[in-house]
Motif scaffolding. Sequence first.
Motif, PDB file in Angstrom:
ATOM      1  N   MET A  19      42.111  42.803  50.841  1.00  0.00           N
ATOM      2  CA  MET A  19      41.337  42.969  49.616  1.00  0.00           C
ATOM      3  C   MET A  19      41.815  42.009  48.534  1.00  0.00           C
ATOM      4  O   MET A  19      41.010  41.377  47.838  1.00  0.00           O
ATOM      5  CB  MET A  19      41.444  44.410  49.123  1.00  0.00           C
ATOM      6  CG  MET A  19      40.647  44.695  47.857  1.00  0.00           C
ATOM      7  SD  MET A  19      40.931  46.364  47.223  1.00  0.00           S
ATOM      8  CE  MET A  19      42.662  46.227  46.719  1.00  0.00           C
ATOM      9  N   LEU A  20      43.135  41.868  48.413  1.00  0.00           N
ATOM     10  CA  LEU A  20      43.679  40.953  47.412  1.00  0.00           C
ATOM     11  C   LEU A  20      43.313  39.507  47.717  1.00  0.00           C
ATOM     12  O   LEU A  20      42.942  38.742  46.814  1.00  0.00           O
ATOM     13  CB  LEU A  20      45.205  41.109  47.336  1.00  0.00           C
ATOM     14  CG  LEU A  20      45.711  42.428  46.752  1.00  0.00           C
ATOM     15  CD1 LEU A  20      47.232  42.495  46.846  1.00  0.00           C
ATOM     16  CD2 LEU A  20      45.258  42.588  45.303  1.00  0.00           C
ATOM     17  N   THR A  22      40.740  38.518  49.205  1.00  0.00           N
ATOM     18  CA  THR A  22      39.314  38.342  48.948  1.00  0.00           C
ATOM     19  C   THR A  22      39.002  38.307  47.456  1.00  0.00           C
ATOM     20  O   THR A  22      38.152  37.519  46.999  1.00  0.00           O
ATOM     21  CB  THR A  22      38.518  39.480  49.606  1.00  0.00           C
ATOM     22  OG1 THR A  22      38.833  39.530  51.005  1.00  0.00           O
ATOM     23  CG2 THR A  22      37.019  39.272  49.431  1.00  0.00           C
ATOM     24  N   ILE A  23      39.684  39.134  46.674  1.00  0.00           N
ATOM     25  CA  ILE A  23      39.339  39.297  45.260  1.00  0.00           C
ATOM     26  C   ILE A  23      39.956  38.223  44.376  1.00  0.00           C
ATOM     27  O   ILE A  23      39.364  37.819  43.370  1.00  0.00           O
ATOM     28  CB  ILE A  23      39.766  40.703  44.777  1.00  0.00           C
ATOM     29  CG1 ILE A  23      38.909  41.763  45.466  1.00  0.00           C
ATOM     30  CG2 ILE A  23      39.635  40.828  43.266  1.00  0.00           C
ATOM     31  CD1 ILE A  23      39.284  43.178  45.089  1.00  0.00           C
ATOM     32  N   VAL A  24      41.152  37.736  44.727  1.00  0.00           N
ATOM     33  CA  VAL A  24      41.859  36.778  43.869  1.00  0.00           C
ATOM     34  C   VAL A  24      41.012  35.555  43.516  1.00  0.00           C
ATOM     35  O   VAL A  24      40.997  35.136  42.344  1.00  0.00           O
ATOM     36  CB  VAL A  24      43.198  36.369  44.521  1.00  0.00           C
ATOM     37  CG1 VAL A  24      43.771  35.126  43.844  1.00  0.00           C
ATOM     38  CG2 VAL A  24      44.196  37.511  44.420  1.00  0.00           C
ATOM     39  N   PHE A  26      37.813  35.322  43.095  1.00  0.00           N
ATOM     40  CA  PHE A  26      36.825  35.733  42.095  1.00  0.00           C
ATOM     41  C   PHE A  26      37.487  35.964  40.741  1.00  0.00           C
ATOM     42  O   PHE A  26      36.913  35.627  39.694  1.00  0.00           O
ATOM     43  CB  PHE A  26      36.104  36.994  42.559  1.00  0.00           C
ATOM     44  CG  PHE A  26      35.232  36.794  43.763  1.00  0.00           C
ATOM     45  CD1 PHE A  26      33.949  36.286  43.624  1.00  0.00           C
ATOM     46  CD2 PHE A  26      35.691  37.095  45.035  1.00  0.00           C
ATOM     47  CE1 PHE A  26      33.134  36.097  44.722  1.00  0.00           C
ATOM     48  CE2 PHE A  26      34.890  36.912  46.138  1.00  0.00           C
ATOM     49  CZ  PHE A  26      33.606  36.405  45.994  1.00  0.00           C
ATOM     50  N   ILE A  27      38.666  36.544  40.756  1.00  0.00           N
ATOM     51  CA  ILE A  27      39.384  36.751  39.496  1.00  0.00           C
ATOM     52  C   ILE A  27      39.734  35.416  38.856  1.00  0.00           C
ATOM     53  O   ILE A  27      39.621  35.239  37.637  1.00  0.00           O
ATOM     54  CB  ILE A  27      40.656  37.588  39.751  1.00  0.00           C
ATOM     55  CG1 ILE A  27      40.289  38.994  40.246  1.00  0.00           C
ATOM     56  CG2 ILE A  27      41.500  37.683  38.486  1.00  0.00           C
ATOM     57  CD1 ILE A  27      41.487  39.851  40.595  1.00  0.00           C
ATOM     58  N   LEU A 253      26.162  39.355  45.403  1.00  0.00           N
ATOM     59  CA  LEU A 253      27.040  40.520  45.365  1.00  0.00           C
ATOM     60  C   LEU A 253      26.253  41.793  45.098  1.00  0.00           C
ATOM     61  O   LEU A 253      26.532  42.846  45.692  1.00  0.00           O
ATOM     62  CB  LEU A 253      28.109  40.319  44.280  1.00  0.00           C
ATOM     63  CG  LEU A 253      29.099  39.171  44.509  1.00  0.00           C
ATOM     64  CD1 LEU A 253      30.031  39.041  43.313  1.00  0.00           C
ATOM     65  CD2 LEU A 253      29.893  39.390  45.781  1.00  0.00           C
TER      66      LEU A 253
END
Length: 274
Positions: A19-20, A22-24, A26-27, A253
């Motif tokens: 999850m991290l 994948t999300i990093v 975008f952040i 999304l």
Amino acid sequence: MRPSSRELLLGRGILIFVMLVTIVPFITLFVTALHPPGTYPDGLSLPEEYHWDNFVLAFQSADMAKMLTSSVLIELGVVPIALLISTLAGFALGHLQVPFRRTLFVVFILGLTLPFEGIIVPLYYQIRDYGLLNTQWAIILPLIGLFMPFAVMWMRAHFVNMPQDLTEAAKVDGASTWQLFWRVHIPLSRPAIASLAILLFLWTWNQFLLAIVLVDDPTKRTMAGALGAFQGQWGTDVPLLCAGSLLILTPVLIVFLVFQRQFVAALLQGAVKG
């Protein structure tokens, strides 16, 4: 047998790590987009003042209203037609005794190995001879054909696992082949069709290569293809470029979040039947 606490912790740890990862990105895009225009942010550093107007500026500068309209038109041209053709072909190959179905099955498998990059040059000259360059049709028609191998194989995999008892019972009641398809199999195929529609939507929206090669006008491309022109204009303005990228990603999304249950249901259905 119930999993042990150690297995549960390991599984949750792996999920959190994925999850991290994948999300990093975008952040990073989001934080960078909030910096002052024209600056070069350093990593994940937060700006002193949040520039939310970057999103408005990116939307107006790239003329994203026209890009959004073009993308919707391309989606409406590709997804419904590809769904209809692939569902009919998948039903024929997976559930009906059509002639040469094994040969057709092999042809579609070979089509899965065909890369977009390998046919882009002859495709360009073919579209040019048809007089369709720099139009939405230059993207719609090739995508329908290029999506067919996967789409037909997806629907065939669903129909081949449908119980024959349903077909025999319907034929005993006097149902024709069309009634069998439309009234019996289509209602049972909604998860597979919905998940395929999601995939076709995502792939069409993110289509970049065909859009930049076959269409010169950015307002007639897909949103992802239009990003190439936006990057050429604002490539040195990193915050504005990140804001534009996030605006392009947002519809994808939203669609996935809204229809994620149907997508997962189709995957689980295939896993149980397989």
